[in-house]
Design an enzyme around this catalytic site. Structure first.
Site, short mmCIF file in Angstrom:
data_model
loop_
_atom_site.label_atom_id
_atom_site.label_comp_id
_atom_site.label_asym_id
_atom_site.label_seq_id
_atom_site.Cartn_x
_atom_site.Cartn_y
_atom_site.Cartn_z
N CYS A 69 -0.17 -6.31 4.55
CA CYS A 69 -1.35 -5.53 4.19
C CYS A 69 -2.00 -5.96 2.88
O CYS A 69 -3.02 -5.40 2.47
CB CYS A 69 -0.99 -4.05 4.15
SG CYS A 69 -0.21 -3.50 5.67
N HIS B 291 -4.78 1.46 -2.65
CA HIS B 291 -4.21 1.10 -1.36
C HIS B 291 -4.08 2.37 -0.52
O HIS B 291 -4.47 2.38 0.65
CB HIS B 291 -2.86 0.42 -1.56
CG HIS B 291 -2.30 -0.19 -0.31
ND1 HIS B 291 -3.00 -1.10 0.44
CD2 HIS B 291 -1.09 -0.02 0.32
CE1 HIS B 291 -2.27 -1.48 1.48
NE2 HIS B 291 -1.11 -0.84 1.43
N GLU C 86 2.11 4.39 -5.99
CA GLU C 86 0.87 3.81 -6.50
C GLU C 86 0.30 4.64 -7.64
O GLU C 86 -0.22 4.11 -8.62
CB GLU C 86 -0.17 3.66 -5.39
CG GLU C 86 -1.43 2.93 -5.85
CD GLU C 86 -2.40 2.61 -4.74
OE1 GLU C 86 -3.34 1.82 -4.98
OE2 GLU C 86 -2.25 3.14 -3.62
N LYS D 62 -9.09 4.56 3.05
CA LYS D 62 -8.30 4.60 4.28
C LYS D 62 -8.29 5.99 4.90
O LYS D 62 -7.94 6.14 6.08
CB LYS D 62 -6.88 4.12 4.02
CG LYS D 62 -6.75 2.63 3.74
CD LYS D 62 -5.30 2.22 3.55
CE LYS D 62 -5.14 0.73 3.28
NZ LYS D 62 -5.62 0.34 1.94
N HIS E 116 -5.94 2.33 8.32
CA HIS E 116 -5.34 1.19 7.62
C HIS E 116 -5.54 -0.06 8.46
O HIS E 116 -4.96 -0.20 9.54
CB HIS E 116 -3.87 1.46 7.38
CG HIS E 116 -3.19 0.48 6.47
ND1 HIS E 116 -3.83 -0.65 5.98
CD2 HIS E 116 -1.93 0.46 5.95
CE1 HIS E 116 -2.99 -1.32 5.22
NE2 HIS E 116 -1.84 -0.68 5.18
N PHE F 30 4.19 -5.19 3.35
CA PHE F 30 5.62 -5.26 3.65
C PHE F 30 6.16 -6.58 3.09
O PHE F 30 5.51 -7.61 3.14
CB PHE F 30 5.85 -5.23 5.16
CG PHE F 30 5.75 -3.85 5.78
CD1 PHE F 30 5.56 -2.72 5.01
CD2 PHE F 30 5.85 -3.70 7.15
CE1 PHE F 30 5.47 -1.46 5.60
CE2 PHE F 30 5.77 -2.46 7.75
CZ PHE F 30 5.58 -1.33 6.98
#
Length: 419
Positions: free
Chosen positions: A168, A308, A319, A340, A345, A404
């Site tokens: 991502c 994010h 975050e 998002k 996402h 990831f």
């Protein structure tokens, strides 16, 4: 050709976006400012057997209106999105290939997953009918670099051309690395961003088995709720965001309209866990700090952060900690929003489309909201621009993306006093 100096500034001259909230940048941006959710029940396959049954799909869009029908049939849905977003951005830039050196133009459009739909459909053909039923176009369609290759063929660009895969964080890594290519003199122009089309049965089964996605199937439009107390996972989106980057010297020479400067970028690793972010936000915090430093500014000059903000329990909390780590006492006064909440996402395309959002924020002096934020998590205590868009003076935008593998990317866009 003379090599550009390392200090060469890089600017954005073209924008492209394909999303369920709008098939053009302007339509997409208008939907975001209106606080509209693009999330609904999945229609690309029957989701009844899945624990997550919703997503943000691109609907009412025909790739064959924008891409040669034969090539469209040979390529995956992710390439359709990336190719067409790149075509938008290139047209928006006003570039004319007849006036440009094709050796000085590159393409870097990444995808976190690549041709998942191709993989699934061709694997079914193998199992149902044997190896002779598998298409000879399978491998080119599913690999993650083919979107870059297809667009380079379309415009005749012979400069740097490949794909980036970092889950991502892909889209932001692609744009940041494209910036560096221009700075070090490898190209004058780069077309860069991310594309993804992972709303497929196998991808859904895989993410559902991880319990990574929201299961609020009874009310899809409110399922993505970053920074909210009741958040229970991300919601998948699909589409693409692509921008055209140029050296400032090149853009000024041709009289281009300049949207923003790509001022700073950094990539780091958490080195902590394969899927969970660092619980103290150290890796992301370091990426943000380095991107700010590379932009030649201080944390006090950041006016807005496009987070994010995935709507997963860990990401949003960690975050928030990273932002506090970087901005200190000022953290609570800086607007932060997760788009998002509306887009879902987009995985490898998230950084591409969120870069478009960041640049539109600078252009319009409007901040898109975090919708569905009605019950804030006490551990998420920043100004997340809840539910309604906001007019604000914005000269510097910081955009974050995590992937990831513990991969972090942060990028800084600055307003420019040139037209």
């Amino acid at each position: 050709m003379e090599t550009l100096p390392a200090s060469q500034r890089v600017v954005v001259t073209g924008l492209g976006a394909i999303h369920g909230l709008g098939h053009t940048v302007d339509a997409f941006w208008a939907s975001l400012l209106a606080g509209k959710s693009g999330i609904d029940r999945v229609t690309l396959f029957d989701p009844a057997a899945f624990s997550t049954q919703m997503g943000s799909e691109v609907k009412g869009w025909n790739v064959e209106e924008h891409m040669d029908p034969k090539e469209a049939r040979r390529n995956d849905r992710y390439t359709h999105f990336g190719f067409c977003a790149a075509k938008q951005a290139f047209k928006d830039s006003g570039l004319d290939m007849a006036q440009e050196d094709p050796d000085r133009i590159g393409v870097l459009i990444g995808s976190g997953i690549g041709g998942m739909l191709t993989f699934e459909t061709q694997l079914k053909k193998l199992f149902d009918g044997g190896p002779r039923k598998v298409s000879p176009f399978t491998i080119p369609a599913l690999i993650g670099n083919i979107c870059s290759g297809m667009f380079a063929i379309e415009i005749g660009a012979r400069g740097p051309n490949f794909g980036i895969v970092s889950a991502c964080a892909t889209g932001t890594h692609a744009i940041g690395e494209a910036m560096h290519m221009i700075k070090r003199g490898d190209a004058d122009i780069m077309v860069a961003g991310g594309a993804e089309a992972a709303i497929t049965p196998f991808a859904y089964a895989s993410f559902c088995s991880m319990r990574a996605m929201s299961t609020r199937n009874d009310d899809p439009t409110t399922a993505s709720r970053p920074f909210s107390l009741g958040r229970d996972g991300f919601v998948m989106g699909e589409g693409a965001g692509v921008i055209v980057l140029e050296s400032l010297e090149h853009a000024q020479k041709r009289g281009a309209r300049i949207y923003a400067e790509v001022a700073g970028y950094a990539a780091t690793a958490d080195a902590h866990h394969i899927t969970m972010p660092d619980p103290e936000g150290k890796g992301l915090g370091m990426a943000m700090t380095r991107a700010i430093r590379a932009a030649g500014i201080t944390p006090d000059q950041v006016d807005y952060i496009n987070a994010h903000g995935t709507s997963t329990p860990y990401n949003d909390k960690f975050e928030t900690l990273a932002i506090k780590r970087v901005l200190g006492d000022r953290a609570k006064s800086v607007p932060v929003s997760s788009t998002k909440s509306m887009t879902g996402h987009l995985l490898g395309a998230a950084g591409g489309i969120e870069s478009v959002i960041s640049i539109k924020t600078l252009q319009t002096q409007s901040i898109a909201p975090t919708i569905n934020l009605h019950e804030p998590d006490p551990e998420c205590d920043l100004d997340y621009v809840p539910n309604v868009a906001r007019q604000s003076k914005v000269k510097v935008v910081l955009s974050n993306n995590l992937g990831f593998g513990g991969q972090n990317a942060a990028i800084v866009f600055k307003a420019v006093g040139i037209s």
